[in-house]
Write an enzyme that holds these catalytic residues in place. Sequence first.
Site, PDB file in Angstrom:
ATOM      1  CE  LYS A 299       0.301   1.847   3.423  1.00  0.00           C
ATOM      2  NZ  LYS A 299       1.357   2.346   3.658  1.00  0.00           N
TER       3      LYS A 299
ATOM      4  CE1 TYR B 262      -1.920  -0.071   7.440  1.00  0.00           C
ATOM      5  CE2 TYR B 262      -0.420   1.760   7.225  1.00  0.00           C
ATOM      6  CZ  TYR B 262      -0.583   0.667   6.766  1.00  0.00           C
ATOM      7  OH  TYR B 262       0.334  -0.538   7.097  1.00  0.00           O
TER       8      TYR B 262
END
Length: 370
Positions: free
Chosen positions: A105, A188
């Site tokens: 990510k 996140y």
Amino acid sequence: MLKKSGQKVRYAVVGLGHIAQVAVLPAFAHATRNSTLTALVSGNRTKLTELARRYRLQDVYSYDEYEDCLKSGKVDAVYIALPNNMHADYSIRAAQAGIHVLVEKPMAVTEKECLAMIRAAQRHRVKLMVAYRLHFEEANLKAVALIKSGKLGQPRFFTSAFSLQVRPGNIRTKANLGGGTLYDLGIYCINAARYLFQDEPREALAYSAARDDPRFKNIDEMTAAVLGFSGDRLATFTSSFGAADVSSYEVVGTKGSVRLDPAYEYAFPLKLHLTIDGKTRTQNFSKRDQFAPELLYFSDCILKNREPEPSGLEGLADVRTIEALYRSGRIGRSVKIRPVAIKKRPSLKQERRRPPVAKAVLVQAKSGSV
Ligand code: NDP
């Protein structure tokens, strides 16, 4: 070509920085059921030599030799642990060579890159997964289940903070490498709000700030964000590279709340606090290997020809939201977000448990925080 069930998926790890050395390479020892590490790709000869020796590998490649690695016939999948601006290029080249892609990510820096990655994976019939380790982690999946069970009543708002003191000169501080707090930390919070609400944000509003510090010359020091979801639900969070370590979120419903603190860490145990009718119950989740579960799951997807969750669409949804938030910060008003059609979301069924990995001796790599 897809491999048959019973065989092991052979991986090359691309980019031997901090996360590759502390978490990804050691995780293969916990994923031997269906995964094996066979090759390393790096721009650093010392790392290649020392890590090949440590992991008993024959096949090492420089970035110039990446195509040789992909075409060697000895690799089925890549784990891309490069700076964010290199994710798209290295993923697309792997897909074009028929190699499956597990990419760190954020999936990429722009929505355009994410769409190109998804298209390349489809065209070349390879699996593409974004390495969202918390989609396999028990505390986060328990929070999802608690909200789904209705125990908190209607979930109304999500609030979160994720902060650290970034190391000067780290890739996270470099705009040209895809740096910035939303790409590294805020992602996140966005991802959690999406899996906890089981929905996509429709509108984004953000405010970025930076004090006079060389670390924040080209990126935000911190960004505060508001995301509007359907049903008039709100998610707010702050991501910061200039504050002490905090990693927490809370979802507050009409009858109760669930709080994870820490929520996003892989190096510490996580804690869940459930409050209903004023009574709080706390559950501890011991430190675990959060990377082997991703390998185990992704290899199963390859071997059993299943679409991974988190798919490329999951990565796209977050990157689209990040771009909307930074745009909102620049223009000083909210920005509409076109929701990505997500079919599958993480649930406790995806939980996989492995013990923590041993502390790795680092070869010319440093943590992103001080
Ligand atoms: P590092 O800076 O420690 O590592 C990045 C590596 O990329 C370098 O060590 C280097 O490896 C390689 N690289 C290639 N080109 C460049 C370049 N121009 N500048 C710098 N490095 C380059 O970063 P991290 O390991 O912390 O992060 C890597 C990726 O992993 C990021 O996408 C990040 O978002 C993600 N990440 C995910 C985490 C998670 O929990 N899932 C946690 C931390 C990071 P080499 O020397 O081998 O060529």
